[in-house]
Design a protein around this motif. Structure first.
Motif, mmCIF file in Angstrom:
data_model
loop_
_atom_site.group_PDB
_atom_site.id
_atom_site.type_symbol
_atom_site.label_atom_id
_atom_site.label_comp_id
_atom_site.label_asym_id
_atom_site.label_seq_id
_atom_site.Cartn_x
_atom_site.Cartn_y
_atom_site.Cartn_z
ATOM 1 N N TYR A 48 0.856 -1.189 0.000
ATOM 2 C CA TYR A 48 0.000 0.000 0.000
ATOM 3 C C TYR A 48 0.893 1.240 0.000
ATOM 4 C CZ TYR A 48 -3.332 3.540 1.499
ATOM 5 O OH TYR A 48 -4.094 4.686 1.594
ATOM 6 N N VAL A 49 1.793 1.320 0.955
ATOM 7 C CA VAL A 49 2.808 2.373 0.966
ATOM 8 C C VAL A 49 4.045 1.771 0.307
ATOM 9 C CG1 VAL A 49 4.278 3.860 2.385
ATOM 10 C CG2 VAL A 49 1.914 3.392 3.107
ATOM 11 N N ASN A 63 0.668 -3.590 5.462
ATOM 12 C CA ASN A 63 1.063 -2.866 4.255
ATOM 13 C C ASN A 63 1.203 -3.773 3.034
ATOM 14 O OD1 ASN A 63 1.826 -0.367 2.993
ATOM 15 N ND2 ASN A 63 3.937 -1.114 2.983
ATOM 16 N N ARG A 83 -7.026 1.241 -1.014
ATOM 17 C CA ARG A 83 -7.331 1.877 0.264
ATOM 18 C C ARG A 83 -8.725 1.483 0.754
ATOM 19 N NH1 ARG A 83 -9.100 5.655 3.686
ATOM 20 N NH2 ARG A 83 -7.543 6.629 5.025
ATOM 21 N N LYS A 96 -4.799 4.655 8.503
ATOM 22 C CA LYS A 96 -4.253 5.985 8.806
ATOM 23 C C LYS A 96 -2.871 5.874 9.445
ATOM 24 C CE LYS A 96 -8.486 8.650 9.104
ATOM 25 N NZ LYS A 96 -9.386 9.451 9.940
ATOM 26 N N GLU A 99 -0.452 5.370 6.727
ATOM 27 C CA GLU A 99 -0.262 6.636 6.011
ATOM 28 C C GLU A 99 0.598 7.618 6.814
ATOM 29 O OE1 GLU A 99 -4.429 6.253 3.489
ATOM 30 O OE2 GLU A 99 -4.406 7.475 5.311
ATOM 31 N N GLU A 100 0.404 7.651 8.115
ATOM 32 C CA GLU A 100 1.194 8.540 8.970
ATOM 33 C C GLU A 100 2.667 8.123 9.018
ATOM 34 O OE1 GLU A 100 -0.918 8.267 12.667
ATOM 35 O OE2 GLU A 100 -2.578 9.493 11.922
ATOM 36 N N ARG A 102 4.310 6.717 6.463
ATOM 37 C CA ARG A 102 4.749 6.481 5.078
ATOM 38 C C ARG A 102 6.129 7.054 4.755
ATOM 39 N NH1 ARG A 102 0.673 10.222 4.710
ATOM 40 N NH2 ARG A 102 1.239 12.208 3.779
#
Length: 126
Positions: A48-49, A63, A83, A96, A99-100, A102
């Motif tokens: 994902y990241v 991930n 997502r 989240k 994402e934080e 990443r």
């Protein structure tokens, strides 16, 4: 007396990624592609990241998910579906958190990579 030659860290990193990717494809074998929701013949373990953005999340199992090659390599819009489906799978708070983090950088040690290889290598029957 001969000493055992150590495997270079880049080779250990590549081996660990190979082992974890196979483990993820096995874990998700019943699931469709995380991005498009279709069942395909061949799958990757898609991040994902991306690894290029966060070495810290490289092996994080939230991930990494089964993703068809078309979505993983060629579809620039795949992250929209990824997502949405990832939120269903692990929850909004966990997405989240990914994402934080990443942009978090991690230098993997030899011991960590060897542990990953040992603990995520599937038996030969898989």
């Amino acid at each position: 007396m001969k000493t055992k030659k150590l495997t270079p860290l880049p080779k250990l990193l590549a081996k660990a990624q190979e082992v974890v990717n196979k483990w993820v494809r096995h874990r998700d074998h019943e699931e469709p592609c995380i991005s498009c929701g279709k069942h395909q013949q061949k799958y990757d373990a898609g991040h994902y990241v991306p690894v290029s953005k966060s070495s810290f999340l490289r092996f994080h199992l939230w991930n990494l998910n089964k993703e068809c090659g078309g979505c993983n390599c060629f579809d620039e819009g795949h992250l929209i579906g990824y997502r949405q489906n990832l939120v269903k799978k692990i929850g909004e708070e966990n997405v989240k958190w990914l994402e934080e983090n990443r942009h978090t950088v991690k230098r993997w040690t030899r011991q960590e990579l060897e542990w990953i290889i040992t603990n995520y290598t599937l038996p030969k029957s898989y």
